[in-house]
Design a protein around this motif. Structure first.
Motif, PDB file in Angstrom:
ATOM      1  N   GLY A   1       0.785  -1.220   0.000  1.00  0.00           N
ATOM      2  CA  GLY A   1       0.000   0.000   0.000  1.00  0.00           C
ATOM      3  C   GLY A   1       0.816   1.269   0.000  1.00  0.00           C
ATOM      4  O   GLY A   1       0.266   2.356   0.216  1.00  0.00           O
ATOM      5  N   SER A   2       2.115   1.171  -0.236  1.00  0.00           N
ATOM      6  CA  SER A   2       2.981   2.347  -0.235  1.00  0.00           C
ATOM      7  C   SER A   2       3.330   2.742  -1.667  1.00  0.00           C
ATOM      8  O   SER A   2       3.224   1.942  -2.600  1.00  0.00           O
ATOM      9  N   ALA A   3       3.737   3.991  -1.833  1.00  0.00           N
ATOM     10  CA  ALA A   3       4.189   4.519  -3.120  1.00  0.00           C
ATOM     11  C   ALA A   3       5.615   5.009  -2.972  1.00  0.00           C
ATOM     12  O   ALA A   3       5.933   5.741  -2.026  1.00  0.00           O
ATOM     13  N   LEU A   4       6.481   4.602  -3.900  1.00  0.00           N
ATOM     14  CA  LEU A   4       7.894   4.972  -3.862  1.00  0.00           C
ATOM     15  C   LEU A   4       8.262   5.692  -5.153  1.00  0.00           C
ATOM     16  O   LEU A   4       7.783   5.333  -6.237  1.00  0.00           O
ATOM     17  N   LEU A   5       9.118   6.686  -5.037  1.00  0.00           N
ATOM     18  CA  LEU A   5       9.615   7.442  -6.184  1.00  0.00           C
ATOM     19  C   LEU A   5      11.093   7.153  -6.346  1.00  0.00           C
ATOM     20  O   LEU A   5      11.876   7.320  -5.405  1.00  0.00           O
ATOM     21  N   VAL A   6      11.491   6.684  -7.530  1.00  0.00           N
ATOM     22  CA  VAL A   6      12.882   6.325  -7.813  1.00  0.00           C
ATOM     23  C   VAL A   6      13.397   7.251  -8.888  1.00  0.00           C
ATOM     24  O   VAL A   6      12.800   7.357  -9.975  1.00  0.00           O
TER      25      VAL A   6
ATOM     26  N   LEU B   1      13.872   7.322  -3.448  1.00  0.00           N
ATOM     27  CA  LEU B   1      15.153   6.650  -3.624  1.00  0.00           C
ATOM     28  C   LEU B   1      15.882   7.261  -4.810  1.00  0.00           C
ATOM     29  O   LEU B   1      15.266   7.539  -5.846  1.00  0.00           O
ATOM     30  N   TYR B   2      17.175   7.464  -4.670  1.00  0.00           N
ATOM     31  CA  TYR B   2      18.011   7.963  -5.760  1.00  0.00           C
ATOM     32  C   TYR B   2      18.997   6.864  -6.156  1.00  0.00           C
ATOM     33  O   TYR B   2      19.655   6.267  -5.294  1.00  0.00           O
ATOM     34  N   PHE B   3      19.075   6.618  -7.450  1.00  0.00           N
ATOM     35  CA  PHE B   3      20.026   5.646  -7.976  1.00  0.00           C
ATOM     36  C   PHE B   3      21.202   6.424  -8.542  1.00  0.00           C
ATOM     37  O   PHE B   3      21.068   7.124  -9.551  1.00  0.00           O
ATOM     38  N   GLU B   4      22.351   6.322  -7.884  1.00  0.00           N
ATOM     39  CA  GLU B   4      23.513   7.132  -8.218  1.00  0.00           C
ATOM     40  C   GLU B   4      24.619   6.264  -8.783  1.00  0.00           C
ATOM     41  O   GLU B   4      24.628   5.049  -8.602  1.00  0.00           O
ATOM     42  N   GLY B   5      25.564   6.920  -9.435  1.00  0.00           N
ATOM     43  CA  GLY B   5      26.720   6.214  -9.960  1.00  0.00           C
ATOM     44  C   GLY B   5      27.369   7.009 -11.061  1.00  0.00           C
ATOM     45  O   GLY B   5      26.797   7.954 -11.610  1.00  0.00           O
ATOM     46  N   ASP B   6      28.569   6.620 -11.382  1.00  0.00           N
ATOM     47  CA  ASP B   6      29.338   7.233 -12.456  1.00  0.00           C
ATOM     48  C   ASP B   6      29.361   6.274 -13.628  1.00  0.00           C
ATOM     49  O   ASP B   6      29.627   5.074 -13.458  1.00  0.00           O
ATOM     50  N   GLY B   7      29.061   6.801 -14.825  1.00  0.00           N
ATOM     51  CA  GLY B   7      29.053   5.939 -16.001  1.00  0.00           C
ATOM     52  C   GLY B   7      30.388   5.277 -16.268  1.00  0.00           C
ATOM     53  O   GLY B   7      30.446   4.238 -16.938  1.00  0.00           O
TER      54      GLY B   7
END
Length: 467
Positions: free
Chosen positions: A90-95, A238-244
């Motif tokens: 029942g939760s909503a997440l933003l990525v 949530l943030y998806f981070e990284g260097d290409g």
């Protein structure tokens, strides 16, 4: 029939004005104001909303029994860690994340894992065709997972599809900027459409009990595009981070109503998709050259997880009138402050040198506890004296040069000893967390009252030697 009016909405911050302007007065950005027609529904004209009498809502006290929210565990350790133990029903997440960083890959892997555990998962793509998603699933070896797949951008059609068959447990919407709803009259991707579509999806998650994952684009500054009100609507961001240029990816929780914030999960991009990294400290220190000056190991905390990471500094004579200051993975303003403290309080001059600072492995460090490790790396590079290979550093540096205490020092030291770093330089107030500030586990924990003490030890070559 009343004529529908128009309003001008900033696409960066969501501010509404009565006329067009080249620059938004709220956020200061240029050429972000777009004309939008006011319609019924979310973001529409107040006159179009039907009036009804409110109902009386019962009030309850703060004292009462509360149960833990039911969760869907994915059995992907890093993903479950970031979400606080699994996805809450029942939760909503933003990525959010940069283009090509791996958001769709991570989510389709999560959907396949949940579907294999017996839950009904649905993946709805608004950017890619069905064949494109199938090609990715085939490459990742996920074609046997019973995931429902559709390509649609209409919010009404999506909600009708989800309500027609068996109730789904896990829904992925990729992405919110491509959706449109008939309740507002504006083009997809505008502030009004994004807000209305997000509210409809959040309402569906609360009423149906399904977990809804919403993918959002990011701006050039790394923030999720669209109005900030969307981040307030959802339960977790949530943030998806990284260097290409690196194969490592960091999933960071910046908001979580059901778990700890600033929690991270570490993944490695492989030819079979994203693989979780159970021990990120060993990963970030794998290619470290301990004999090179300017390298210091920082014992940090991200959420509830301690980890070790290498901080690299290079101080070189500058041929320019204004020396360069280049930073990757750390706050550039924080670096300027550390340099100023070293010059004013410790007598170490950097005014004629270029300074380069890098956090190894593509990691980004935000906590102030890295100040002491950064200062040690800078002084080591300037003096040409390599720091001991089995020593870690952590502590916050104040403008007076004092080394201030940090939280969870015992967890940091325990992680350091486990990975073969028994020696540590820490704030004097945290020295008692390491076996009474003396020898323990084959090493020494040294407390520092001010930064000048560390600079003197490095200059004399006594860092890491027994007192």
């Amino acid at each position: 029939m009343a004529r529908k009016g128009t309003s001008f909405v900033c696409q960066n911050c969501g501010a509404v004005t009565g006329k067009w302007a080249g620059r938004c007065e709220s956020c200061g950005e240029w050429n972000t104001i777009v004309e939008e027609r006011e319609g019924a529904g979310v973001g529409g004209s107040p006159n179009a909303i039907s009036r009804r009498r409110g109902r009386v809502v019962p009030l309850v006290g703060l004292d009462g029994e509360s149960e833990a929210p039911p969760r869907m565990v994915t059995r992907v350790g890093e993903l479950d860690r970031v979400t606080g133990g699994g996805f809450v029903r029942g939760s909503a997440l933003l990525v959010g994340g940069d283009p090509g960083i791996g958001k769709s890959t991570l989510l389709i892997q999560a959907a396949a894992r949940i579907a294999r555990l017996g839950h009904r998962a649905v993946y709805i793509s608004g950017e890619e065709a069905i064949d494109q998603v199938r090609l990715r699933a085939h490459r990742l070896g996920l074609t046997d997972a019973p995931v429902g797949l559709a390509a649609e951008t209409s919010v009404e059609d999506i909600l009708a599809t989800l309500s027609a068959g068996p109730a789904p447990d896990f829904v992925i919407i990729d992405s919110i900027q491509t959706l449109w709803t008939e309740t507002v009259e504006s083009t997809p991707g505008t502030v009004t459409q994004v807000r209305a579509a997000a509210q409809a999806l959040v309402r569906y998650a609360k009423s149906s009990g399904a977990t809804v994952i919403i993918v959002g684009h990011v701006t050039k500054d790394g923030q999720i595009a669209g109005p900030r009100v969307v981040e307030h609507m959802v339960d977790a961001v949530l943030y998806f981070e990284g260097d290409g240029a690196h194969q490592y990816r960091i999933l960071r929780s910046v908001k979580n109503r059901f778990g700890a914030t600033d929690e991270i999960g570490v993944f490695e991009m492989t030819d079979k998709g994203l693989a979780e990294v159970a021990n990120p400290s060993a990963l970030f220190l794998g290619d470290r050259n301990s004999r090179t000056p300017g390298s210091a190991v920082f014992a940090g905390i991200e959420g509830t997880r301690p980890f070790l990471i290498e901080i690299q500094a290079l101080v070189a004579p500058s041929p320019l009138g204004t020396p360069r200051r280049a930073v990757i993975g750390w706050d550039s303003a924080r670096l300027s402050m550390i340099l100023a403290v070293l010059e004013a309080r410790c007598g170490v001059r950097f005014s004629q040198n270029d300074v380069y600072l890098n956090i190894a492995g593509g990691m980004r460090v935000t906590e102030t506890g890295a100040d002491l490790a950064v200062a040690a790396a800078l002084v080591s590079s300037l003096s040409g004296v390599a720091l001991p290979p089995d020593c870690v550093y952590f502590g916050e540096v104040g403008l007076s040069g004092a080394v201030r205490a940090v939280s969870q020092a015992q967890s940091r030291l325990k992680e350091a000893v486990k990975l073969g770093f028994p020696d540590a330089f820490v704030p004097e107030a945290n020295a008692s967390d390491g076996k009474g500030g003396g020898k323990g586990d084959g090493g020494t924990v040294t407390g520092l009252a001010d930064l000048a003490d560390l600079v003197g030890r490095i200059a004399a070559g006594s860092v890491g030697e027994d007192d």
